[in-house]
Scaffold this motif. Sequence first.
Motif, PDB file in Angstrom:
ATOM      1  N   SER A  23      10.322  -3.298 -13.347  1.00 12.24           N
ATOM      2  CA  SER A  23       9.264  -3.745 -14.501  1.00 12.24           C
ATOM      3  C   SER A  23       9.181  -5.159 -14.711  1.00 12.24           C
ATOM      4  O   SER A  23       8.035  -5.494 -15.231  1.00 12.24           O
ATOM      5  CB  SER A  23       9.836  -2.795 -15.719  1.00 12.24           C
ATOM      6  OG  SER A  23      10.967  -3.324 -16.281  1.00 12.24           O
ATOM      7  N   ALA A  24      10.359  -5.937 -14.673  1.00 11.65           N
ATOM      8  CA  ALA A  24      10.336  -7.192 -15.017  1.00 11.65           C
ATOM      9  C   ALA A  24       9.474  -7.949 -13.796  1.00 11.65           C
ATOM     10  O   ALA A  24       8.553  -8.856 -14.000  1.00 11.65           O
ATOM     11  CB  ALA A  24      11.579  -7.901 -14.834  1.00 11.65           C
ATOM     12  N   LEU A  25       9.502  -7.575 -12.444  1.00 12.89           N
ATOM     13  CA  LEU A  25       8.666  -8.067 -11.505  1.00 12.89           C
ATOM     14  C   LEU A  25       7.122  -7.905 -11.828  1.00 12.89           C
ATOM     15  O   LEU A  25       6.456  -8.664 -11.347  1.00 12.89           O
ATOM     16  CB  LEU A  25       9.298  -7.498 -10.202  1.00 12.89           C
ATOM     17  CG  LEU A  25      10.421  -8.044  -9.489  1.00 12.89           C
ATOM     18  CD1 LEU A  25      10.832  -7.246  -8.358  1.00 12.89           C
ATOM     19  CD2 LEU A  25       9.885  -9.330  -8.716  1.00 12.89           C
ATOM     20  N   VAL A  26       6.766  -6.659 -12.211  1.00 10.14           N
ATOM     21  CA  VAL A  26       5.486  -6.563 -12.535  1.00 10.14           C
ATOM     22  C   VAL A  26       5.011  -7.349 -13.751  1.00 10.14           C
ATOM     23  O   VAL A  26       3.878  -7.759 -13.639  1.00 10.14           O
ATOM     24  CB  VAL A  26       5.156  -4.918 -12.686  1.00 10.14           C
ATOM     25  CG1 VAL A  26       3.642  -4.806 -13.259  1.00 10.14           C
ATOM     26  CG2 VAL A  26       5.385  -4.094 -11.438  1.00 10.14           C
ATOM     27  N   VAL A  69       3.074  -9.183  -7.520  1.00  5.62           N
ATOM     28  CA  VAL A  69       1.544  -9.476  -7.664  1.00  5.62           C
ATOM     29  C   VAL A  69       0.892  -8.292  -7.094  1.00  5.62           C
ATOM     30  O   VAL A  69      -0.388  -8.115  -7.665  1.00  5.62           O
ATOM     31  CB  VAL A  69       1.291 -10.843  -6.712  1.00  5.62           C
ATOM     32  CG1 VAL A  69      -0.007 -11.148  -6.739  1.00  5.62           C
ATOM     33  CG2 VAL A  69       2.065 -11.931  -7.624  1.00  5.62           C
ATOM     34  N   GLU A  70       1.214  -7.663  -6.061  1.00  2.32           N
ATOM     35  CA  GLU A  70       0.334  -6.560  -5.554  1.00  2.32           C
ATOM     36  C   GLU A  70       0.357  -5.542  -6.525  1.00  2.32           C
ATOM     37  O   GLU A  70      -0.781  -4.863  -6.836  1.00  2.32           O
ATOM     38  CB  GLU A  70       0.851  -5.927  -4.311  1.00  2.32           C
ATOM     39  CG  GLU A  70       0.769  -7.150  -3.183  1.00  2.32           C
ATOM     40  CD  GLU A  70       0.041  -6.821  -1.984  1.00  2.32           C
ATOM     41  OE1 GLU A  70      -0.271  -5.511  -1.933  1.00  2.32           O
ATOM     42  OE2 GLU A  70      -0.137  -7.394  -1.079  1.00  2.32           O
ATOM     43  N   GLU A  71       1.347  -5.293  -7.462  1.00  4.40           N
ATOM     44  CA  GLU A  71       1.438  -4.196  -8.129  1.00  4.40           C
ATOM     45  C   GLU A  71       0.577  -4.528  -9.525  1.00  4.40           C
ATOM     46  O   GLU A  71      -0.124  -3.634  -9.884  1.00  4.40           O
ATOM     47  CB  GLU A  71       2.644  -3.773  -8.902  1.00  4.40           C
ATOM     48  CG  GLU A  71       3.630  -3.199  -7.785  1.00  4.40           C
ATOM     49  CD  GLU A  71       3.112  -1.701  -7.595  1.00  4.40           C
ATOM     50  OE1 GLU A  71       3.058  -1.003  -8.381  1.00  4.40           O
ATOM     51  OE2 GLU A  71       3.044  -1.417  -6.270  1.00  4.40           O
ATOM     52  N   GLN A  72       0.485  -5.735  -9.797  1.00  5.74           N
ATOM     53  CA  GLN A  72      -0.575  -6.418 -10.951  1.00  5.74           C
ATOM     54  C   GLN A  72      -2.053  -5.964 -10.472  1.00  5.74           C
ATOM     55  O   GLN A  72      -2.641  -5.366 -11.390  1.00  5.74           O
ATOM     56  CB  GLN A  72      -0.126  -7.507 -11.335  1.00  5.74           C
ATOM     57  CG  GLN A  72       1.204  -8.043 -12.002  1.00  5.74           C
ATOM     58  CD  GLN A  72       1.231  -9.567 -12.412  1.00  5.74           C
ATOM     59  OE1 GLN A  72       0.513 -10.481 -11.764  1.00  5.74           O
ATOM     60  NE2 GLN A  72       2.040  -9.860 -13.342  1.00  5.74           N
ATOM     61  N   LEU A  73      -2.110  -6.546  -9.126  1.00  2.87           N
ATOM     62  CA  LEU A  73      -3.303  -6.301  -8.839  1.00  2.87           C
ATOM     63  C   LEU A  73      -4.084  -4.821  -8.456  1.00  2.87           C
ATOM     64  O   LEU A  73      -5.226  -4.597  -8.957  1.00  2.87           O
ATOM     65  CB  LEU A  73      -3.777  -7.030  -7.367  1.00  2.87           C
ATOM     66  CG  LEU A  73      -3.811  -8.684  -7.563  1.00  2.87           C
ATOM     67  CD1 LEU A  73      -3.722  -9.118  -5.963  1.00  2.87           C
ATOM     68  CD2 LEU A  73      -4.647  -9.333  -8.346  1.00  2.87           C
ATOM     69  N   SER A  74      -3.198  -4.111  -8.147  1.00  9.14           N
ATOM     70  CA  SER A  74      -3.275  -2.397  -8.138  1.00  9.14           C
ATOM     71  C   SER A  74      -3.710  -1.837  -9.540  1.00  9.14           C
ATOM     72  O   SER A  74      -4.503  -1.024  -9.700  1.00  9.14           O
ATOM     73  CB  SER A  74      -2.246  -1.937  -7.454  1.00  9.14           C
ATOM     74  OG  SER A  74      -2.046  -2.099  -6.106  1.00  9.14           O
ATOM     75  N   ALA A  75      -2.816  -2.433 -10.183  1.00  5.88           N
ATOM     76  CA  ALA A  75      -2.987  -1.697 -11.809  1.00  5.88           C
ATOM     77  C   ALA A  75      -4.350  -2.327 -12.543  1.00  5.88           C
ATOM     78  O   ALA A  75      -4.954  -1.396 -12.917  1.00  5.88           O
ATOM     79  CB  ALA A  75      -1.913  -2.263 -12.839  1.00  5.88           C
ATOM     80  N   GLU A  76      -4.777  -3.402 -12.205  1.00 12.33           N
ATOM     81  CA  GLU A  76      -6.137  -3.980 -12.541  1.00 12.33           C
ATOM     82  C   GLU A  76      -7.102  -3.239 -11.876  1.00 12.33           C
ATOM     83  O   GLU A  76      -7.978  -2.981 -12.601  1.00 12.33           O
ATOM     84  CB  GLU A  76      -6.064  -5.546 -12.442  1.00 12.33           C
ATOM     85  CG  GLU A  76      -5.218  -6.268 -13.141  1.00 12.33           C
ATOM     86  CD  GLU A  76      -5.395  -7.666 -12.999  1.00 12.33           C
ATOM     87  OE1 GLU A  76      -6.171  -8.278 -12.331  1.00 12.33           O
ATOM     88  OE2 GLU A  76      -4.500  -8.547 -13.369  1.00 12.33           O
TER      89      GLU A  76
END
Length: 83
Positions: A23-26, A69-76
């Motif tokens: 969760s901190a990484l995301v 970063v990939e998780e952030q982009l996927s969520a967006e």
Amino acid sequence: MSIKETPQVPTLAQWEALYADKSALVKSPEAQQFALNELAEALCARSVITAAELADLIEQSDAAYQWGVEEQLSAELSLPDVN
């Protein structure tokens, strides 16, 4: 009389726990990567790990950053389009 605090010696278990905190990484990949690298460097400076192990931990923290970063982009990208 004052009580002196003993400085906490960093442990590999601390690094592993920080690495496992998805969760901190995301939430903030850059901050998490910085913290992982700082802790890894402290472990090496205190001879808890070798220079080769330091390189491995730095490589793992780079991979963790990229994952965050990939998780952030996927969520967006999965957010519904409001337009």
